[in-house]
Scaffold this active site. Sequence first.
Site, PDB file in Angstrom:
ATOM      1  N   HIS A 256       2.948  59.707  45.581  1.00 53.80           N
ATOM      2  CA  HIS A 256       3.225  59.068  43.996  1.00 53.80           C
ATOM      3  C   HIS A 256       4.319  58.049  44.275  1.00 53.80           C
ATOM      4  O   HIS A 256       4.389  57.104  43.774  1.00 53.80           O
ATOM      5  CB  HIS A 256       3.532  60.158  43.017  1.00 53.80           C
ATOM      6  CG  HIS A 256       4.106  59.677  41.709  1.00 53.80           C
ATOM      7  ND1 HIS A 256       3.005  59.661  40.742  1.00 53.80           N
ATOM      8  CD2 HIS A 256       5.031  59.205  41.352  1.00 53.80           C
ATOM      9  CE1 HIS A 256       3.591  59.329  39.623  1.00 53.80           C
ATOM     10  NE2 HIS A 256       4.814  58.862  39.812  1.00 53.80           N
ATOM     11  N   GLU A 257       5.560  58.625  44.733  1.00 53.39           N
ATOM     12  CA  GLU A 257       6.758  57.842  45.072  1.00 53.39           C
ATOM     13  C   GLU A 257       6.455  56.765  46.052  1.00 53.39           C
ATOM     14  O   GLU A 257       7.158  55.454  45.770  1.00 53.39           O
ATOM     15  CB  GLU A 257       8.000  58.544  45.536  1.00 53.39           C
ATOM     16  CG  GLU A 257       8.221  59.723  44.396  1.00 53.39           C
ATOM     17  CD  GLU A 257       8.401  59.131  43.042  1.00 53.39           C
ATOM     18  OE1 GLU A 257       8.916  58.019  42.945  1.00 53.39           O
ATOM     19  OE2 GLU A 257       8.257  59.936  42.257  1.00 53.39           O
ATOM     20  N   HIS A 260       5.367  53.807  44.086  1.00 49.68           N
ATOM     21  CA  HIS A 260       6.469  53.058  43.456  1.00 49.68           C
ATOM     22  C   HIS A 260       7.044  52.196  44.497  1.00 49.68           C
ATOM     23  O   HIS A 260       7.282  50.834  44.299  1.00 49.68           O
ATOM     24  CB  HIS A 260       7.469  53.883  43.011  1.00 49.68           C
ATOM     25  CG  HIS A 260       7.227  54.503  41.633  1.00 49.68           C
ATOM     26  ND1 HIS A 260       6.743  53.746  40.620  1.00 49.68           N
ATOM     27  CD2 HIS A 260       6.976  55.815  41.271  1.00 49.68           C
ATOM     28  CE1 HIS A 260       6.579  54.656  39.420  1.00 49.68           C
ATOM     29  NE2 HIS A 260       6.712  55.953  39.840  1.00 49.68           N
ATOM     30  N   GLU A 286       4.134  52.311  37.076  1.00 47.77           N
ATOM     31  CA  GLU A 286       3.299  53.718  37.280  1.00 47.77           C
ATOM     32  C   GLU A 286       1.781  53.473  37.630  1.00 47.77           C
ATOM     33  O   GLU A 286       1.409  54.519  38.268  1.00 47.77           O
ATOM     34  CB  GLU A 286       3.476  54.211  35.877  1.00 47.77           C
ATOM     35  CG  GLU A 286       3.080  55.753  35.715  1.00 47.77           C
ATOM     36  CD  GLU A 286       4.118  56.897  36.406  1.00 47.77           C
ATOM     37  OE1 GLU A 286       3.721  57.845  36.852  1.00 47.77           O
ATOM     38  OE2 GLU A 286       5.223  56.407  37.025  1.00 47.77           O
TER      39      GLU A 286
END
Length: 491
Positions: A256-257, A260, A286
Amino acid sequence: MSAYDDLMAFERDTSALGQIAGRLGWDQETVMPRGAGGQRSEEMAAMEGVLHARRADPRVGEWLDVIVDAELDEVGQANLRHIRRTYERTRRVPAYLAEELARVTSAAQGIWAECRANDDFAGFVPTLKKVVALRREEGEALSKGGDVYDALLDDYEPGATADSLQQMFGALRPRLVDLRQRILERPQPAGLKGNFDEVAQMVLTRQIAAVFGYDTTRGRIDKAVHPFSSGSGNDVRITTRTSLTDPFNCLYSTIHEVGHACYEQTVSQDYHLTPLGEGVSMGVHESQSRIYENQLGRSRAFTGWLFGQMVDTFGDIGIADADGFHAAVNRVHDGFIRTESDEVQYNLHVLMRFDLERELISGALAVKDLEDAWNARFLDDFGFVVDKASNGVLQDVHWSVGLFGYFPTYTLGNVYAGCLHQALRTAVPDLDDQLARGDLAEATGWLGQNVQRHGGLYRPREVIAKACGFEPNERPLLDYLDTKFGEIYGI
């Protein structure tokens, strides 16, 4: 030098100082000594004072007055759009308020962490009251008599309004609730069994980050209470966390990170330290983290590859084959924590926070009553009782640092990710074959080319529409969820 050149030189220094301020925040979350919190809040306040003064500097207004937008190319006009917006918003917020917000929220972060560890919401109430009051005051200054919550939302998703998001969320909710109910009536797949060495988790998570394209020569991975990504350009850092019994927490927080971080690392080098040099909004940001984590990272094809990596790293994980592993990765289960939630229920967690924070900012909900309101809403939405504050109202860091208006961008990002995934599968017909080999290069390359490299060049909805070839809407996400979980649960 022309007025535009003068303005951009000034903006580069402002952007560089903003990066330094962000590094202070990263340090506070990762390696700052526990006793340094008070001093750090003063440092953050001082830095915010400098940044506020630069963003509202009268020279910026003078440069903007003499520059003729039509004489600039697309990049120049986009830079001016961002600078003008920031200048106008900054001038509405008094310097003392900007500094006090930085000071209070920096200190509040440490207080929240202590109260969370002790499940002590009452102990956090006085601090949260200050944060809410300051953010409300800021919203009133920004809104010029308009909707205060919309003014705060605009910090994270320029152009969005609470009413427009409420319409989208209202369309999402019935199908999500129906899908959740049908799934929970079915037998649940088995989960992982055993303990998973936390050092080995970090080794594997770094390997997976590289597979997804994260460049550790321009970043690093550390551990923190709440996973996050920080920085832009050539210094983009992420954090994750480990759990002895739940390696998915570490692996999928990392993916997830990385979504980003790859967005920030892929923005055109020509835009670095300019208004275009960062992701254009939190909703678009996101979309990258969620499509990396879910549509790619939790796909049947990729989890088949990941199953082999897990067995090689940990040996017996309590699951016999790749199909069982895919079901375990995507298991829909009751749980308190938003960041650990499955794809079906995640947005229900966000919609609850969206409604509660709107009430806090409007004054309809008092801070002292927030825990009771949270627990009642959670019981109504999820059907079971919150057992402690750290599993409820204190689980997220966002409100402690004043991020009101941030939560709805999570669901907006999921909607954008659903649209991008539909377009990606059209553009890369053999996507599953590539994912099954652990090859993410073409998938992440498509996202880099169509979304990430543009940084702030286009407006948020515009960049998604350009990438997808249609206006973003909730249907692709809902159809994806119905198909995926219908297959897993036989519904």
